[in-house]
Design a protein around this motif. Structure first.
Motif, PDB file in Angstrom:
ATOM      1  N   GLU A 171      -0.366   7.516   1.391  1.00 31.95           N
ATOM      2  CA  GLU A 171      -1.529   8.268   0.927  1.00 31.95           C
ATOM      3  C   GLU A 171      -1.179   9.693   0.526  1.00 31.95           C
ATOM      4  O   GLU A 171      -1.801  10.272  -0.353  1.00 31.95           O
ATOM      5  CB  GLU A 171      -2.602   8.273   2.019  1.00 31.95           C
ATOM      6  CG  GLU A 171      -3.259   6.910   2.152  1.00 31.95           C
ATOM      7  CD  GLU A 171      -4.249   6.852   3.300  1.00 31.95           C
ATOM      8  OE1 GLU A 171      -4.493   7.891   3.933  1.00 31.95           O
ATOM      9  OE2 GLU A 171      -4.763   5.746   3.543  1.00 31.95           O
ATOM     10  N   ARG A 173       0.858  -1.191   0.000  1.00 33.26           N
ATOM     11  CA  ARG A 173       0.000   0.000   0.000  1.00 33.26           C
ATOM     12  C   ARG A 173       0.892   1.237   0.000  1.00 33.26           C
ATOM     13  O   ARG A 173       1.605   1.481   0.969  1.00 33.26           O
ATOM     14  CB  ARG A 173      -0.878   0.018   1.247  1.00 33.26           C
ATOM     15  CG  ARG A 173      -1.796  -1.192   1.387  1.00 33.26           C
ATOM     16  CD  ARG A 173      -2.448  -1.236   2.758  1.00 33.26           C
ATOM     17  NE  ARG A 173      -2.950  -2.566   3.047  1.00 33.26           N
ATOM     18  CZ  ARG A 173      -2.205  -3.564   3.550  1.00 33.26           C
ATOM     19  NH1 ARG A 173      -0.925  -3.351   3.827  1.00 33.26           N
ATOM     20  NH2 ARG A 173      -2.751  -4.751   3.764  1.00 33.26           N
ATOM     21  N   TYR A 222       5.787  -3.224   5.281  1.00 39.52           N
ATOM     22  CA  TYR A 222       5.249  -4.170   4.290  1.00 39.52           C
ATOM     23  C   TYR A 222       6.043  -5.480   4.310  1.00 39.52           C
ATOM     24  O   TYR A 222       5.477  -6.576   4.315  1.00 39.52           O
ATOM     25  CB  TYR A 222       5.296  -3.513   2.909  1.00 39.52           C
ATOM     26  CG  TYR A 222       5.102  -4.456   1.746  1.00 39.52           C
ATOM     27  CD1 TYR A 222       3.836  -4.940   1.412  1.00 39.52           C
ATOM     28  CD2 TYR A 222       6.192  -4.849   0.961  1.00 39.52           C
ATOM     29  CE1 TYR A 222       3.668  -5.794   0.332  1.00 39.52           C
ATOM     30  CE2 TYR A 222       6.039  -5.702  -0.116  1.00 39.52           C
ATOM     31  CZ  TYR A 222       4.771  -6.176  -0.430  1.00 39.52           C
ATOM     32  OH  TYR A 222       4.608  -7.031  -1.489  1.00 39.52           O
TER      33      TYR A 222
END
Lengths: 717, 717
Positions: free
Chosen positions: A61, A58, B628
């Motif tokens: 953001e 991910r 991650y």
């Protein structure tokens, strides 16, 4: 994705080249390593990561992704920038320390790296916008051109000890965000706004304070000076085990469980006993074995040591000492006789004869020389100070004159046993000297010039008495004290020693003490230091900048007054330092005759301005004497003595006379840095309670780990 | 017994002097400290040492009492003696190494100190008798006169590495027995007669061997060269905690119980849980935090590290590493692209193009430069050797060509996957390349000149096949192998690559291996080294004296093939080195996309002559990517990730790109000393089982010690 190496095939024969091309084409994979590593195990594995549970990355953001690819190599550290580089292109790396918009077309930034900080000027609106968008403390790569400044930079927002490249600024031509910073819990420039706890937890941010960073750099430098000097003096640095064996030698130790389990010694008990290493408290025994081996006659080591002591101010469960040991050291003073101290004489001689007392009256002169040389070197290189002679003072003198075995001699205020008050009448002297009690009274004068600064409520305690001198009691103050009344003294004072006698406005402090001092402090010794701190804090007293080094010698070899030792000694005599310390040669017969309390050791402490920075001794090299001390004096059990069997054997197999010393590196560096606590010179210190706020130790471990060690959590009973 | 200080009173006023005299006379004690220390507590104490149980000193029965009093100071070490001192009086200290009676009036002795040995000549019958009566290895102080020798001394009974002062001898004029030696369990000059166990138990006697002593001195010198070089390169040595927290990062760690007990997290459980530190396995996390802090951008430390690994040959539970880390290191190769390896090409290019492949294709160039500079410096100063370029080789190439990730490249015998046998027909090549199995076959040729030295029984094992080449199978040897038969190969060989092809008398070895290598060895890689050792032992092969340094790069970032990691990884992917290693930039998208098995790390090992002497990497500086890797790739549990929260936070708060390295100092020094084992360069090593033969650790500790830690010995269930 993968680029092909350029030109590597150019000289291969044609056949090989064509085959290689074919190989790629037909197999469809440019090279082998991109086939799955371990297909079988991946499929058969219980936790299959390849199929059911594919990792999903991910991205951030906010889009401020750290840079990973190629970037221009750095050309300079900021501290290297100077006006001579005017007009030159540079590539810098560092932290964004401040951001300021001067106008739409002009922005200023401060870039900080580990060496210094510099002003960045940015006239390019696109780059400016990027740099304004990067959060403070983000790490960036900056490309730019060096410009000389018309006027030197003022001290910027950076702190005092981090230098600024103040001749120049850098005009930014490009920037890369290497790593964006989230909002910090505190900023180094405003660290005083964060609580102690927050700073400790984020020590890696507190270390951005240039003061702390400078402390670590100084520590590195000091350690290197020490090593260089000792190597120059032909010392060998030898590493000794940290994982040692439990030994009833000194302080409480840490133990380390192992997976080696031993059968129980108890009949019919089939259980397996867990076994342990102990972390070294110091390399004391290994270094003695080394010298006994003859592998070296000049050992040193900057060694990490460990003590499981209850949290005390400014102590750490792990600490670092400069440890050294020498073979063939002397075992007696130069004339083969000891200097005897009578406190009365001490005081008089101190006043009238100066330093004649300052004689090293034991063995170990070689150690003294090496350590003094080392200390001189450090102060010369770090402080630029040429140190004078180091004074020596026997323990009993220190206790009688300063009430402490680590006296701060920068301050002329004495704690004297009453018997040596020089203005006693002959009758009173008789009373004092013939008094059969083991106690006497010590007294100390605080002069009016200092007394007026003191808050008496802070200083007064149950063990001391303060008598304020007024016009009406200046000759009879002793009558106000129950301590002196008890002896029925009738003192008269002409002030021959106290330098003008007692004056109105002075305070006289009185306290009971043992006639023969023991332990580290008398009541007035503690009070003296407390007063000293207070006077310095209030600016009423300025202490000398010159470091005041002092050897304290001739400690009692055995003690019953050390609470730290009580854990192991259980009411027996304990070694004041450790059981390997040699007696003074002059007291050898007393030791052999069992007059334990009379025996002084060839131990020396090095004291600087009231802080002990090291200690050492001549060791017992005589196995017979060593065993006698352990068995007959210290009353160690047979199994306790067995813990020292290697040492006793080494002494028996031809060990030279030897002695050594250990200096506390943390304390030494803290003093050199002017730091209040050793925590300020340790990168990741532990709290007073022994916990590590960064790494969150100590912590609970899994039960199966304990099981491997043959241990379990104790059930409450 | 106590002599009075001389002349100390001479300048005192008459009154004082007379009072002092009176004081002594009347009290009958020359000074106060000879009164009992602590009469009250001594009497009230339960273990009264003063009265009932007075210590009794027992002198030695043989009368050879060690000397305690004054003695002449030493004037020289033996190594300092030379003919220029002819006729001069000297005072020496050392061990009696040999005793010989030449006639009634002439005796010879050898005196050894830590620097050298020298012959003593004694013509005085009384002194001779004393010296003859002292047991060998006793420590003595010798007074004598230096005499030049007419002829140089032959190599005496001392061993090769301890020098002899051979220009001179010393005519003895006096001697003092400093410490008599009991009969030794073995003598350094005859140490080969003692068992390994006896020597280990009495390590302090084994260290009298000059070879071992020289190793320790060399180690000291090497460590100092390292420190001096790194300080010159502006590195700061920073000490990091040994007492860290348990972390699921690498090998099995040691834990240290503390007296801090924590309430149980389980509801209704009122018990207190024991808590632990863990001993650092390496300063990996602290050093990354340091660089993240910006306190320094060039950290190093010579650090003691600890691993609770099962006893392996030449491993120690505690070891020393030269640990370094740098900020702002590059994150890619110089062209921002990686070098791809095809093993076939590798082999061809190796033969035909030389070192063109030797390109560092990752980040971390700054670390490479510093470490190469350091190694060059060491070899220059210790060996007088100017090292050439350091070669680089990707992991996959090393595995394909040498069957090892730490190849000994001094020996040109290759282990090659069969697919890359250059003399395959096109049809055979197809068969090999299109084979879908994850396995292939590796082959290796032992030439007849070497094969004749080999004992095949020692080398053969279940996993390898040996085909002896004869006249009749030289073109069809592959048909003899089930490995190649399975693929139905019909090889023909013109020997283009193997330099003359296969000849009768050669041996071809075959073994199955994974197509994409994993782990540290292939079957033939192990065999190759075994063969190498055997050939060297038999003198059939002489390896180059020139050290062969080699960087192995581009390791797979993750593995399932490391048994050491299985303990923690439990069937999950494990980091090949540790979870902080950055991926190759070129493989970043593969990592993010979950193609875990394809990802190479920016890890580098430094290999010397087949031994790994260090390793390091560029680290992940991107918190998001680091998390991650931990969460999605390594599948760490939330509480495992929480153990790294300080590191993740530090990365988030503005951490520069960074990378570093650790060099194993024990191994490095062992190589420099030509020692067979690292135990020969450690003063007090532990056995393979982790026990310490000198200090007798690990050992059982008292139950009450465990109780303080909230622990007890586990009951058998």
């Amino acid at each position: 994705m993968h680029s092909v190496i350029r030109g590597a095939c150019r000289d291969l024969p044609v056949r090989s080249r064509s085959r290689m091309a074919r190989l790629r084409f037909r197999v469809g994979l440019p090279n082998q390593q991109h086939r799955p590593y371990n297909v079988t195990s991946s499929l058969s594995s219980e936790t299959s990561s390849a199929s059911s549970n594919l990792p999903i990355y991910r991205p951030r953001e906010d889009g401020l992704e750290p840079h990973h690819g190629h970037r221009p190599p750095l050309t300079h550290e900021i501290a290297q920038l100077s006006a001579t580089l005017e007009g030159q292109s540079v590539s810098l790396g560092g932290w964004i320390f401040s951001q300021r918009r001067a106008s739409a077309s002009l922005h200023f930034f401060t870039l900080r790296d580990t060496s210094a900080s510099v002003q960045l000027v940015c006239k390019d609106s696109e780059i400016s916008q990027k740099l304004m968008d990067f959060p403070l403390e983000s790490v960036v790569s900056i490309q730019g051109i060096v410009r000389a400044r018309k006027q030197k930079a003022k001290a910027g927002p950076s702190s005092a000890t981090l230098s600024t490249a103040d001749e120049v600024e850098v005009e930014v031509t490009g920037c890369i965000l290497l790593n964006a910073a989230d909002p910090l819990p505190f900023y180094a420039s405003r660290q005083e706004m964060a609580s102690e706890e927050i700073r400790a937890e984020h020590r890696y941010l507190d270390l951005r304070r240039s003061e702390l960073a400078a402390n670590l750099k100084l520590r590195s430098k000091v350690a290197h000076i020490i090593r260089c000097h000792l190597h120059d003096q032909k010392f060998d640095e030898v590493e000794t085990p940290v994982l040692l064996n439990s030994s009833p030698e000194g302080a409480r130790e840490f133990v380390v469980p192992t997976r080696t389990l031993k059968p129980s010694q108890i009949p019919n008990d089939t259980s397996l006993q867990p076994t342990f290493y102990a972390l070294q408290q110091s390399p004391q025994q290994p270094k003695q074995l080394l010298i006994a081996s003859g592998a070296t006659s000049r050992y040193f080591q900057i060694a990490r040591c460990f003590r499981d002591e209850d949290g005390r101010k400014d102590r750490q469960p792990e600490f670092t000492q400069v440890d050294l040991e020498m073979g063939f050291v002397e075992g007696t003073g130069e004339q083969g006789e000891s200097w005897e101290c009578s406190e009365f004489r001490t005081l008089l001689i101190r006043e009238r004869l100066g330093n004649e007392l300052d004689t090293w009256s034991m063995g170990g002169q070689q150690v003294k020389q090496v350590v003094e040389g080392l200390i001189r070197k450090i102060w010369k290189e770090i402080k630029g100070i040429e140190l004078g002679e180091f004074r020596c003072m026997p323990y009993q003198v220190a206790m009688d004159v300063y009430g402490s075995d680590k006296p701060d001699t920068r301050f002329e205020m004495f704690t004297l046993p009453l018997g040596y008050y020089p203005d006693l009448s002959d009758a009173d002297l008789d009373k004092v000297l013939l008094d059969q009690s083991q106690y006497t009274v010590e007294w100390m004068i605080t002069r009016s010039e200092h007394a007026k600064y003191l808050n008496m409520d802070d200083l007064r305690n149950d063990h001391v008495q303060a008598i304020h001198i007024r016009e009406d009691n200046v000759k009879s103050w002793h009558t106000e004290s129950p301590f002196t009344q008890k002896l029925g003294l009738t003192m008269t004072g002409d002030g021959a020693v106290t330098g003008g006698g007692v004056q109105p406005g002075d305070i006289i402090w009185l306290a009971q003490r043992k006639k023969v001092a023991e332990g580290g402090w008398t009541q007035l010794g503690r009070l003296r230091v407390q007063m000293l701190d207070e006077l310095v804090r209030q600016g009423a007293l300025k202490l000398s900048d010159q470091p005041n080094f002092l050897w304290i010698t001739q400690f009692p070899l055995f003690t019953r007054a050390d609470e730290d030792k009580a854990f192991l000694s259980k009411g027996r005599w304990a070694s004041t330092h450790h059981p390997f310390t040699a007696p003074m040669f002059e007291d050898l017969e007393d030791l052999k005759g069992g007059n334990v309390e009379k025996v002084r050791g060839q131990h020396y402490d090095l004291v600087l301005d009231g802080q002990e920075i090291g200690g050492g001794s001549v060791r017992i090299h005589d196995a017979n004497l060593q065993e006698y001390v352990m068995r007959d004096v210290l009353k160690l059990e047979q199994d306790e003595i067995a813990r020292f069997s290697h040492l006793l054997q080494a002494l028996r197999f031809g060990a030279p006379p030897h002695g050594g010393m250990a200096l506390g590196l943390d304390r030494l560096v803290a003093i050199l840095c002017g730091a209040k606590s050793i925590r300020e010179v340790i990168a990741f210190p532990k709290t007073q309670a022994g916990s590590d706020p960064v790494f969150k130790s100590p912590s609970v471990v899994a039960a199966d780990v304990l099981r491997d060690y043959g241990l379990e959590s104790r059930k409450r009973s």
